[in-house]
Design a protein around this motif. Structure first.
Motif, PDB file in Angstrom:
ATOM      1  N   ASP A  41       0.830  -1.208   0.000  1.00 20.17           N
ATOM      2  CA  ASP A  41       0.000   0.000   0.000  1.00 20.17           C
ATOM      3  C   ASP A  41       0.861   1.253   0.000  1.00 20.17           C
ATOM      4  O   ASP A  41       0.536   2.245  -0.670  1.00 20.17           O
ATOM      5  CB  ASP A  41      -0.931  -0.006   1.225  1.00 20.17           C
ATOM      6  N   ASP A  42       1.966   1.219   0.741  1.00 17.60           N
ATOM      7  CA  ASP A  42       2.862   2.375   0.800  1.00 17.60           C
ATOM      8  C   ASP A  42       3.502   2.655  -0.556  1.00 17.60           C
ATOM      9  O   ASP A  42       3.659   3.820  -0.955  1.00 17.60           O
ATOM     10  CB  ASP A  42       3.950   2.145   1.853  1.00 17.60           C
ATOM     11  N   VAL A  43       3.883   1.591  -1.260  1.00 22.07           N
ATOM     12  CA  VAL A  43       4.490   1.745  -2.586  1.00 22.07           C
ATOM     13  C   VAL A  43       3.499   2.362  -3.558  1.00 22.07           C
ATOM     14  O   VAL A  43       3.821   3.296  -4.309  1.00 22.07           O
ATOM     15  CB  VAL A  43       4.990   0.385  -3.119  1.00 22.07           C
ATOM     16  N   LEU A  44       2.275   1.853  -3.548  1.00 24.90           N
ATOM     17  CA  LEU A  44       1.247   2.366  -4.455  1.00 24.90           C
ATOM     18  C   LEU A  44       0.860   3.808  -4.111  1.00 24.90           C
ATOM     19  O   LEU A  44       0.603   4.621  -5.000  1.00 24.90           O
ATOM     20  CB  LEU A  44       0.013   1.461  -4.425  1.00 24.90           C
ATOM     21  N   LEU A  45       0.837   4.116  -2.813  1.00 26.56           N
ATOM     22  CA  LEU A  45       0.531   5.483  -2.392  1.00 26.56           C
ATOM     23  C   LEU A  45       1.621   6.441  -2.851  1.00 26.56           C
ATOM     24  O   LEU A  45       1.328   7.551  -3.344  1.00 26.56           O
ATOM     25  CB  LEU A  45       0.381   5.547  -0.870  1.00 26.56           C
ATOM     26  N   ALA A  46       2.876   6.029  -2.724  1.00 31.29           N
ATOM     27  CA  ALA A  46       3.992   6.865  -3.169  1.00 31.29           C
ATOM     28  C   ALA A  46       3.935   7.089  -4.678  1.00 31.29           C
ATOM     29  O   ALA A  46       4.186   8.199  -5.170  1.00 31.29           O
ATOM     30  CB  ALA A  46       5.314   6.219  -2.776  1.00 31.29           C
ATOM     31  N   ALA A  47       3.574   6.031  -5.414  1.00 28.70           N
ATOM     32  CA  ALA A  47       3.459   6.148  -6.872  1.00 28.70           C
ATOM     33  C   ALA A  47       2.340   7.116  -7.244  1.00 28.70           C
ATOM     34  O   ALA A  47       2.480   7.929  -8.167  1.00 28.70           O
ATOM     35  CB  ALA A  47       3.193   4.772  -7.483  1.00 28.70           C
ATOM     36  N   ARG A  48       1.234   7.029  -6.514  1.00 29.72           N
ATOM     37  CA  ARG A  48       0.104   7.925  -6.779  1.00 29.72           C
ATOM     38  C   ARG A  48       0.499   9.387  -6.526  1.00 29.72           C
ATOM     39  O   ARG A  48       0.143  10.282  -7.315  1.00 29.72           O
ATOM     40  CB  ARG A  48      -1.091   7.540  -5.911  1.00 29.72           C
ATOM     41  N   LYS A  49       1.235   9.636  -5.458  1.00 24.74           N
ATOM     42  CA  LYS A  49       1.654  11.010  -5.143  1.00 24.74           C
ATOM     43  C   LYS A  49       2.576  11.560  -6.225  1.00 24.74           C
ATOM     44  O   LYS A  49       2.506  12.746  -6.577  1.00 24.74           O
ATOM     45  CB  LYS A  49       2.336  11.040  -3.777  1.00 24.74           C
ATOM     46  N   GLU A  50       3.440  10.713  -6.758  1.00 25.65           N
ATOM     47  CA  GLU A  50       4.317  11.139  -7.851  1.00 25.65           C
ATOM     48  C   GLU A  50       3.496  11.504  -9.084  1.00 25.65           C
ATOM     49  O   GLU A  50       3.792  12.482  -9.780  1.00 25.65           O
ATOM     50  CB  GLU A  50       5.311  10.032  -8.194  1.00 25.65           C
ATOM     51  N   MET A  51       2.463  10.707  -9.354  1.00 25.89           N
ATOM     52  CA  MET A  51       1.593  10.981 -10.502  1.00 25.89           C
ATOM     53  C   MET A  51       0.847  12.298 -10.314  1.00 25.89           C
ATOM     54  O   MET A  51       0.706  13.089 -11.258  1.00 25.89           O
ATOM     55  CB  MET A  51       0.600   9.822 -10.690  1.00 25.89           C
ATOM     56  N   GLU A  52       0.367  12.535  -9.104  1.00 24.18           N
ATOM     57  CA  GLU A  52      -0.339  13.779  -8.814  1.00 24.18           C
ATOM     58  C   GLU A  52       0.581  14.984  -8.985  1.00 24.18           C
ATOM     59  O   GLU A  52       0.185  16.017  -9.542  1.00 24.18           O
ATOM     60  CB  GLU A  52      -0.913  13.739  -7.397  1.00 24.18           C
ATOM     61  N   ALA A  53       1.816  14.834  -8.519  1.00 22.97           N
ATOM     62  CA  ALA A  53       2.784  15.924  -8.638  1.00 22.97           C
ATOM     63  C   ALA A  53       3.092  16.222 -10.104  1.00 22.97           C
ATOM     64  O   ALA A  53       3.221  17.390 -10.508  1.00 22.97           O
ATOM     65  CB  ALA A  53       4.067  15.558  -7.890  1.00 22.97           C
ATOM     66  N   GLU A  54       3.180  15.168 -10.900  1.00 21.49           N
ATOM     67  CA  GLU A  54       3.459  15.343 -12.324  1.00 21.49           C
ATOM     68  C   GLU A  54       2.291  16.015 -13.029  1.00 21.49           C
ATOM     69  O   GLU A  54       2.482  16.899 -13.874  1.00 21.49           O
ATOM     70  CB  GLU A  54       3.755  13.982 -12.965  1.00 21.49           C
ATOM     71  N   LEU A  55       1.052  15.616 -12.688  1.00 20.15           N
ATOM     72  CA  LEU A  55      -0.131  16.231 -13.290  1.00 20.15           C
ATOM     73  C   LEU A  55      -0.226  17.704 -12.909  1.00 20.15           C
ATOM     74  O   LEU A  55      -0.611  18.550 -13.731  1.00 20.15           O
ATOM     75  CB  LEU A  55      -1.389  15.474 -12.855  1.00 20.15           C
ATOM     76  N   LYS A  56       0.128  17.981 -11.659  1.00 22.83           N
ATOM     77  CA  LYS A  56       0.113  19.372 -11.195  1.00 22.83           C
ATOM     78  C   LYS A  56       1.135  20.201 -11.963  1.00 22.83           C
ATOM     79  O   LYS A  56       0.858  21.346 -12.382  1.00 22.83           O
ATOM     80  CB  LYS A  56       0.397  19.428  -9.702  1.00 22.83           C
ATOM     81  N   ALA A  57       2.323  19.641 -12.162  1.00 23.00           N
ATOM     82  CA  ALA A  57       3.375  20.344 -12.904  1.00 23.00           C
ATOM     83  C   ALA A  57       2.973  20.579 -14.353  1.00 23.00           C
ATOM     84  O   ALA A  57       3.387  21.565 -14.973  1.00 23.00           O
ATOM     85  CB  ALA A  57       4.673  19.535 -12.844  1.00 23.00           C
ATOM     86  N   GLN A  58       2.151  19.682 -14.892  1.00 20.59           N
ATOM     87  CA  GLN A  58       1.681  19.813 -16.276  1.00 20.59           C
ATOM     88  C   GLN A  58       0.509  20.780 -16.396  1.00 20.59           C
ATOM     89  O   GLN A  58       0.066  21.087 -17.504  1.00 20.59           O
ATOM     90  CB  GLN A  58       1.264  18.442 -16.816  1.00 20.59           C
ATOM     91  N   GLY A  59       0.012  21.244 -15.248  1.00 21.10           N
ATOM     92  CA  GLY A  59      -1.106  22.180 -15.248  1.00 21.10           C
ATOM     93  C   GLY A  59      -2.460  21.534 -15.463  1.00 21.10           C
ATOM     94  O   GLY A  59      -3.436  22.208 -15.826  1.00 21.10           O
ATOM     95  N   LYS A  60      -2.552  20.218 -15.231  1.00 19.29           N
ATOM     96  CA  LYS A  60      -3.831  19.525 -15.378  1.00 19.29           C
ATOM     97  C   LYS A  60      -4.758  19.888 -14.216  1.00 19.29           C
ATOM     98  O   LYS A  60      -4.330  19.870 -13.050  1.00 19.29           O
ATOM     99  CB  LYS A  60      -3.617  18.005 -15.389  1.00 19.29           C
ATOM    100  N   PRO A  61      -6.037  20.229 -14.502  1.00 18.81           N
ATOM    101  CA  PRO A  61      -6.987  20.578 -13.434  1.00 18.81           C
ATOM    102  C   PRO A  61      -7.156  19.423 -12.450  1.00 18.81           C
ATOM    103  O   PRO A  61      -7.295  18.263 -12.865  1.00 18.81           O
ATOM    104  CB  PRO A  61      -8.289  20.831 -14.198  1.00 18.81           C
ATOM    105  N   GLU A  62      -7.165  19.714 -11.176  1.00 18.15           N
ATOM    106  CA  GLU A  62      -7.239  18.676 -10.153  1.00 18.15           C
ATOM    107  C   GLU A  62      -8.516  17.857 -10.244  1.00 18.15           C
ATOM    108  O   GLU A  62      -8.529  16.671  -9.888  1.00 18.15           O
ATOM    109  CB  GLU A  62      -7.120  19.316  -8.763  1.00 18.15           C
ATOM    110  N   GLN A  63      -9.593  18.480 -10.740  1.00 20.51           N
ATOM    111  CA  GLN A  63     -10.870  17.768 -10.809  1.00 20.51           C
ATOM    112  C   GLN A  63     -10.876  16.620 -11.827  1.00 20.51           C
ATOM    113  O   GLN A  63     -11.770  15.767 -11.794  1.00 20.51           O
ATOM    114  CB  GLN A  63     -12.024  18.729 -11.104  1.00 20.51           C
TER     115      GLN A  63
END
Length: 355
Positions: A249-271
Motif C-alpha cells: 500500500d505504501d508503494v502504491l501510495l507513493a506512486a500515486r503522489k508522484e503521478m499527482e505531482a506530475e499532473l500538477k506540474a503539467q497544469g492539469k486541473p485537479e478535478q
C-alpha cells in the motif's frame, strides 16, 4: 577443484541457452556445481532456463477427462519410451480409459490406483497386460483431479499433440453463473496451455524466489539495453519491482503522489485527476509485475485480448454473466516435465520407475 568436462559445459549450454565460454566460466566459478552455475548465468542475464522444458527427452501423452456436469476434471500423464508408441491407437485408448478410471475411483496416488479394479481385473494386472500387448515399458507417471463443489465449475483442455493439458476450477456466486461460465473457463485453459504459467496467483510466489528472479530480470534488461544502445534505439525502462507481492500500500501510495505531482506540474486541473490516475496506476502495476506476468495465470495478459490481464478478463466476464467468478484451482501438465537428468535418458527413467 572439480573437473569441468566438455559434456557438462554442453549440458549447461543446452539447459540455459548461454554461450559455450560463458557456461565454462560459470562452471569454473562455481567449482562444477551445475545448479549454482545456472543461477550464476541467470543473475548475469545470460541464462534462459525457461526454455528448458522444450528440450526434455520424453514421450507419451497427457490426457484430460471432464465429466458432463463440469463438476470434476482429471488430468494424467502416461509415459512411453518412443513417440511411435505414443501415436499407437492402443496406447491412446489406454490413456483415455485410465484417466476416466482415475476420476471414477477418486484415487489420489499411483499406489492406490494399482489396487483398484477395472473391467473385473486388478488395475496393476490390467496395465501390465497392456504393456505386454503394446510392447514397451509404460508408466502412469502422475495425475490430478479438480472438483468444482457447490456453485463451482471446472473445465479442461488438452492440446492436439497430446503433450500439454490444463485444468482450471472456478467458484461462482451461484449455480446459474457457474454453468454459464464453463466455456469461458475452457478458453482460459487454452490460454494457459500456450502461455505456460506455473502458478495461479502471485500470492503463491515465495520471497526467496522473487528476490532471485528480480536479479535475473534486471540483468536481462541490462543486456537488452546494451544491444539497444548499440543500435541507437530507445532503452527499456528498468522496473523498480517485479511482482505484485512487492507493491505494498505504501508503494502504491507513493506512486500515486508522484503521478499527482506530475499532473500538477503539467497544469492539469485537479478535478480530472481521478479520471487519469487509475489508468496510470494500472500501467505502473503492469510495468512492475514482470515476474507475475511470466509465472502466474491471473497476471498474464490474455492471448485473445492482450490489453487485459486474465484477472481483468475474469472480472469482466463475471459482470457480463451477472455474477461473480473466482479462479480457485489450476493444474498444468507438460509431457516430460522434471524428467531431465544429467546421466539418465528417458528409457532409463521409465525402467527405474518400473522396478
Amino acid at each position: 577443484m572439480a573437473e569441468i568436462t566438455a559434456a557438462l559445459v554442453k549440458e549447461l549450454r543446452e539447459s540455459t541457452g548461454a554461450g559455450m565460454m560463458d557456461c565454462k566460466k560459470a562452471l569454473v566459478d562455481t567449482d562444477g556445481d551445475f545448479e549454482a552455475a545456472k543461477d550464476l548465468l541467470r543473475e548475469k542475464g545470460l541464462g534462459k532456463a525457461a526454455k528448458k522444458a522444450d528440450r526434455l527427452a520424453s514421450e507419451g501423452l497427457v490426457e484430460v477427462y471432464v465429466d458432463a456436469s463440469l463438476k470434476k476434471a482429471t488430468i494424467t500423464e502416461i509415459n512411453a519410451e518412443t513417440d511411435f508408441v505414443a501415436k499407437n491407437e492402443g496406447f491412446i485408448n489406454l490413456t483415455k480409459d485410465t484417466t476416466a478410471h482415475i476420476q471414477a475411483t477418486d484415487v489420489q496416488t499411483t499406489e492406490e490406483l494399482m489396487k483398484t479394479t477395472i473391467d473385473g481385473t486388478v488395475f496393476e494386472e490390467y496395465f501390465a497386460s497392456k504393456v505386454a500387448t503394446i510392447g514397451e515399458n509404460l508408466v502412469v507417471r502422475r495425475f490430478a483431479t479438480l472438483k468444482a463443489g457447490a456453485n463451482g465449475v471446472v473445465n479442461g483442455y488438452v492440446h492436439s499433440n497430446g503433450r500439454v493439458g490444463v485444468l482450471i476450477a472456478a467458484h461462482c456466486d451461484s449455480e446459474a453463473t457457474a454453468q454459464k461460465a464453463g466455456e469461458f473457463v475452457r478458453n482460459l485453459c487454452m490460454h494457459a496451455a500456450a502461455m505456460k504459467p506455473t502458478f495461479l496467483s502471485y500470492t503463491e510466489l515465495d520471497a526467496e524466489f522473487i528476490e532471485k528472479e528480480t536479479i535475473g530480470i534486471k540483468a536481462d534488461i541490462e543486456k537488452e539495453n546494451e544491444e539497444l544502445a548499440r543500435l541507437k534505439k530507445p532503452l527499456k525502462r528498468m522496473p523498480q519491482f517485479v511482482s505484485r507481492a512487492q507493491l505494498t500500500d505504501d508503494v502504491l501510495l507513493a506512486a500515486r503522489k508522484e503521478m499527482e505531482a506530475e499532473l500538477k506540474a503539467q497544469g492539469k486541473p485537479e478535478q480530472i485527476w481521478d479520471k487519469i490516475i487509475p489508468g496510470q496506476i494500472d500501467r505502473f502495476i503492469a510495468d512492475n509485475t514482470q515476474l507475475d506476468q511470466q509465472y502466474t495465470l491471473l497476471s498474464q495478459f490474455y492471448v485473445m485480448d492482450d490489453k487485459k490481464t486474465i484477472a481483468q478478463v475474469v472480472e469482466e466476464k463475471a459482470k457480463e454473466l451477472g455474477g461473480k467468478i473466482e479462479l480457485v484451482g489450476y493444474v498444468r501438465f507438460e509431457l516430460g516435465e522434471g524428467l531431465e537428468k544429467k546421466a539418465c535418458d528417458f528409457a532409463s527413467e521409465v525402467a527405474a520407475q518400473l522396478k
